[in-house]
Structures are given as structure tokens and as C-alpha cells.
Design an enzyme around this catalytic site. Structure first.
Site, PDB file in Angstrom:
ATOM      1  N   HIS A 295       0.854  -1.189   0.000  1.00  0.00           N
ATOM      2  CA  HIS A 295       0.000   0.000   0.000  1.00  0.00           C
ATOM      3  C   HIS A 295       0.891   1.240   0.000  1.00  0.00           C
ATOM      4  CE1 HIS A 295      -3.357  -2.645   1.820  1.00  0.00           C
ATOM      5  NE2 HIS A 295      -3.443  -2.580   0.506  1.00  0.00           N
TER       6      HIS A 295
ATOM      7  N   GLU B 223       1.311   4.047   2.723  1.00  0.00           N
ATOM      8  CA  GLU B 223       1.652   3.659   4.096  1.00  0.00           C
ATOM      9  C   GLU B 223       3.153   3.778   4.331  1.00  0.00           C
ATOM     10  OE1 GLU B 223      -2.319   0.838   4.330  1.00  0.00           O
ATOM     11  OE2 GLU B 223      -0.370  -0.127   4.502  1.00  0.00           O
TER      12      GLU B 223
ATOM     13  N   HIS C 272       2.570  -2.809   7.153  1.00  0.00           N
ATOM     14  CA  HIS C 272       1.572  -1.808   6.753  1.00  0.00           C
ATOM     15  C   HIS C 272       1.537  -0.663   7.769  1.00  0.00           C
ATOM     16  CE1 HIS C 272      -0.824  -4.194   3.726  1.00  0.00           C
ATOM     17  NE2 HIS C 272      -0.002  -5.112   4.216  1.00  0.00           N
TER      18      HIS C 272
ATOM     19  N   GLU D  44       1.241  -3.967  11.605  1.00  0.00           N
ATOM     20  CA  GLU D  44       0.659  -2.646  11.387  1.00  0.00           C
ATOM     21  C   GLU D  44       1.286  -1.658  12.359  1.00  0.00           C
ATOM     22  OE1 GLU D  44      -1.814  -1.670   9.325  1.00  0.00           O
ATOM     23  OE2 GLU D  44      -2.789  -3.534   8.679  1.00  0.00           O
TER      24      GLU D  44
HETATM   25 ZN   LIG Z   1      -2.057  -1.482   4.265  1.00  0.00          ZN
END
Ligand SMILES: [Zn+2]
Length: 492
Positions: free
Chosen positions: A234, A237, A332, A405
Site C-alpha cells: 500500500h 503507508e 503496513h 501494522e
Molecule cells: Zn495497508
């Protein structure tokens, strides 16, 4: 034009919404002077000039509201108008002491950390280090003027006429920055580091793969354990890249833990899975508008070439009897949660569930900003195409797949009363802590015996213990890191 209500068009908070995307903004503003309506003379000082035609730049449109106020429109992801979160633009031709309010009016998400104190980052020519704006200057609210969309407004006072100011959603980490970093690593000719080009993106950018291990040891002694790490699927990010660099910095360092790890484990790192998306300033998609983290099941070599290449490599390694792929971690950043935390898979087998919780538990002990309680295990249907879910199904029951994350904003530690905003440095620090946690994991499972002379082992333990009660810069800066920085020499 039909305006659909926001509530009807939002699916989950990761698929974005159509609302606000109808205007189909294409392309970034290019040295755009935004003066009073009807003004046609030469720009005067104070007629702001907006620009986002640079790497990872994003700003699609600017509306003049008054001398003091401007509406800003995020340019949607290329070929996918549903995603509008990342922005990154510059402003120049300012007056000294000019005060302005910028309203970012077309976010595709409604839930946001702006409510919890997050703020955009800013730098300027004479102050090149990114910093977060004071939270008190940021407002996030549902605005009747913009189709009841959520608007983030921030007040800013320019203070130097000749400076170019740059504002962004979070600390940018561009494709070029990664390339410079990887080139500088290569120039060090480290015997335990290999860089190769695993493939090319649609726009012919490099898909890099690093292998870090002690190549001098013959293969049976080096062991077969393999850890695979990916990040930036992504593109918006950016904190994921700082974490990834922290992991690499640690693994290539002279830190004793890194040395033992290299003797026993093969680390494979793909630092940027979506180089085009990063380059273009997208938030979630590739050039062609695909959320690559929903295409692991069947990536196409022409539409998703980077994902296809990484998946092929992982599948190939999972079938290779000479290696044992034990960890897959995809990094992420999260737009609504605090701290670092992990997502894992669910299993029928309770013992396997427990084993899967070991790594996050150990990481929680090493990284004060990592939260085990935020860590969760799920089997949502919408996440079936993610790397974690897909590889979790592919690999055998001794391997673990996680999404790591980290908050775009801040973390709370056990003793803290207010959230501590992340900096570029503290994101990297989380990466270093992830890397060293592998040794704790393998020691705990008696898979690595520490064969160094006892006097070295005990002195290291002591220095770490001393430090945990001592100096603390907010993320428990410890002896390990100071030692690493000394060994490492070059800072990036
Ligand atoms: Zn992500």
C-alpha cells in the site's frame, strides 16, 4: 449529478467510498498560482503557488475561498477514484507572517486519527526535517459545505518569504529514497548481503529483493530457517518503509544479536512491493488501480507483475526442501489505530494458535510501542486476497504469517498518559526491535543455541538490563541500539 449518500457507498473502511470522487481529478497541480478570482496580472507575493508534480506528490485541485482560506482536493489513486487519503504538496511565493487555513475536503475515509490528535507533517527549505503540525491547529469535522464529507482543516502561519513549504499526510518515503538507501548498502560490500532485481513494475521500476545471511557458512550449518518480509504494498503507508529500513539496518549491523541471526537464519526482504504506486503518490493502489493486497490468490504477470514475482518466489521456496520458510511478515500502516500491532490467522488447532501468539508476545516485550492487546487473529472474507491470509493457507503448520501494522500517528506505552507521536526515527526503531525479536523466538524454542563464550553473553545481557532501567527517549532506547549505531557508522 446524482449525489449518493456517503453511508450507502461505504463498504468497509478499507475499500473506500465513491463520494467526492465524481469530479475525477486527474493529474497533480503543477506550479499552480491560486489568486483571487478574475485576477490575471503577474503573481504578487502572497499569491500562493501550489505544486505536487514531484515524486510521491499528490494534490489534485485548489479552490480559492479567500485570501486566507483554500479548499484542497486530494488526487484520487490512479485508475481508482475510490481512494483519496495521501497528500503531499508544496507551497511557495508566501508572504512573511501570512496566515492561512487549508481545508482538505475530499477524503475517502471517515474514521480518522485526526480526531485523536494526528496532524499533517511539514518541512520547509530552511528547515528540512519533517515535523508534525501542532494538533491544536487541526480540525476534523463533518462539513455541510462539502456534501457533508469529512473535512480536515489546518491553520498555518508562513514565516519566511523565500522558503518553499511542503505538507504531507505522513513522513514521505519515496522510491528514490529507497534506491539511494539500497545503493549505499551495496557500496559497503557486506559479505552477508545480496541485492537483486526480482522483477520490474508496470512502469519498469525495480522490484528489489535483499538476502541477508552468513553466506560463508556452508548451507547445513547455516540452517534452513527462512524469514520473508515485505512492505509498501500500500503505497501511502510510508511508515512501513521506515520499519522495513529499521529491520534491514539491524540485520546488516555488527550487533551481536544480528551476527547470530545471520549465522542461523536467511532473511529475504522485499522493501517496496508497489514501487509505481509509491512513485505516483497513490494511497492504496498500483498504477492500474489495483489494491495489490487483494490479488494474492491469482496475480497476473502483466497486471500485477511485482506481486506475481514475489508470490512465485515464495511458492518456490515453500517447495524447496533445503529451506524452511518460517515467517512471512507484511508491513503496513494503520489510519485509525494507535501503536504497533499484528494481524494473524486463525486455526482450528489450539496449540498452533498459541504458537502463533509467541512472536507478537516477544515483540511486545522488546518494543514498548508494540501492543499485544491490539493484536488480533481473523478470517474475514474481505481479507482473503491478502498476503497473510493467502500464504497462511499455502505454507505448512510450522510457519507463521502476519501483517505488522503501525499507527500513522502515535503510540501509548504502559506508563504514558498521552499518545506519543511517532517520528521517522521511532518507526525505524520499531523495525530494529522486530529484527532482534527473531533471536528471542528461536532461543525460546531452542532452535538457536547461543554458542558465544559466556563472558560475551553475560556482558550483553547486563548492558541491556542496565539500560532498561536507565535512559529512555520514549521508546526505550537501549544499549543494543547505541551499540548498533556505533558499529554501523553510516546513518541514512
Ligand atoms: Zn495497508
Amino acid at each position: 449529478m446524482e449525489r449518493k449518500m456517503e453511508e450507502n457507498t461505504i463498504r468497509d473502511n478499507e475499500t473506500g467510498s465513491e463520494t467526492g470522487g465524481e469530479d475525477a481529478l486527474v493529474g497533480n497541480v503543477n506550479k499552480l498560482m491560486v489568486g483571487p478570482p478574475g485576477y490575471s496580472g503577474a503573481p504578487r507575493k502572497g499569491h500562493l503557488v501550489f505544486d505536487a508534480c514531484f515524486e510521491s506528490g499528490n494534490l489534485g485541485r485548489v479552490d480559492y475561498i479567500s485570501e486566507f482560506e483554500f479548499d484542497l482536493f486530494i488526487r484520487p489513486d490512479t485508475c481508482n477514484p475510490r481512494f483519496r487519503v495521501w497528500f503531499n504538496f508544496s507551497v511557495e511565493n508566501v508572504c512573511e507572517t501570512q496566515r492561512v487555513i487549508f481545508n482538505v475536503v475530499n477524503f475517502s475515509k471517515t474514521k480518522s486519527l485526526y480526531r485523536d490528535g494526528m496532524s499533517p507533517v511539514v518541512k520547509s527549505t530552511s528547515r528540512p526535517k519533517w515535523q508534525r503540525l501542532p494538533a491544536k491547529n487541526v480540525y476534523y469535522y463533518r462539513c455541510p459545505d462539502h456534501r457533508r464529507n469529512y473535512v480536515m482543516s489546518f491553520a498555518f502561519c508562513f514565516d519566511r518569504e523565500d522558503d518553499v513549504y511542503q505538507f504531507a499526510y505522513c513522513y514521505p518515503y519515496t522510491y528514490s529514497r529507497l534506491q539511494h538507501y539500497l545503493s549505499s548498502l551495496e557500496r559497503r560490500n557486506l559479505p552477508y548481503l545480496q541485492r537483486e532485481q526480482l522483477g520490474l513494475s508496470v512502469q519498469q521500476r525495480r522490484l528489489d529483493l535483499l538476502t541477508i545471511t552468513n553466506f560463508d557458512l556452508p548451507s547445513p550449518e547455516r540452517g534452513k530457517k527462512l524469514v520473508f518480509l515485505t512492505s509498501r504494498v500500500h503505497p501511502g503507508e510510508s511508515p512501513a518503509s521506515f520499519i522495513c529500513q529499521g529491520v534491514i539496518d539491524f540485520l546488516v549491523s555488527q550487533h551481536p544479536v544480528a551476527q547470530i541471526l545471520r549465522d542461523h537464519v536467511i532473511f529475504k526482504v522485499v522493501p517496496m512491493l508497489n514501487p509505481d504506486g509509491v512513485y505516483l503518490g497513490n494511497y492504496r493502489c498500483s498504477l492500474m488501480g489495483f489494491d495489490l493486497n487483494r490479488h494474492w490468490q491469482d496475480p497476473s504477470p502483466w497486471a500485477h507483475p511485482t506481486l506475481h514475482a514475489v508470490k512465485q518466489l515464495i511458492v518456490q521456496m515453500s517447495q524447496d526442501p533445503r529451506v524452511s520458510l518460517e515467517f512471512y511478515i507484511d508491513v503496513h500502516a494503520h489510519s485509525t489505530m494507535l501503536n504497533g500491532f499484528m494481524y494473524g490467522n486463525v486455526f482450528e488447532d489450539e496449540e498452533r494458535v498459541q504458537r502463533q501468539a509467541v512472536f507478537p508476545r516477544l515483540l511486545c516485550q522488546n518494543a514498548p510501542d508494540f501492543s499485544f492487546s491490539n493484536t488480533s487473529f481473523n478470517r474475514d472474507v474481505v481479507k482473503a486476497g491478502t498476503g497473510r491470509r493467502f500464504l497462511g493457507g499455502l505454507l505448512d503448520d510450522t510457519s507463521y504469517c502476519y501483517t505488522l501494522e503501525v499507527s500513522f500517528y502515535s503510540y501509548m506505552t504502559a506508563g504514558s498518559t498521552a499518545p506519543v507521536p511517532y517520528t521517522e526515527e521511532t518507526y525505524m526503531k520499531l523495525g530494529r526491535n522486530v529484527a532482534r525479536t527473531f533471536l528471542d523466538y528461536y532461543k525460546l524454542n531452542n532452535l538457536i543455541r547461543d554458542n558465544r563464550p559466556t563472558h560475551i553473553q553475560s556482558s550483553e545481557v547486563k548492558s541491556q538490563t542496565d539500560d532498561s532501567n536507565g535512559k529512555d527517549d520514549g521508546v526505550g532506547r537501549d544499549a543494543a541500539d547505541r551499540e548498533m549505531e556505533k558499529c554501523q557508522g553510516v546513518r541514512h
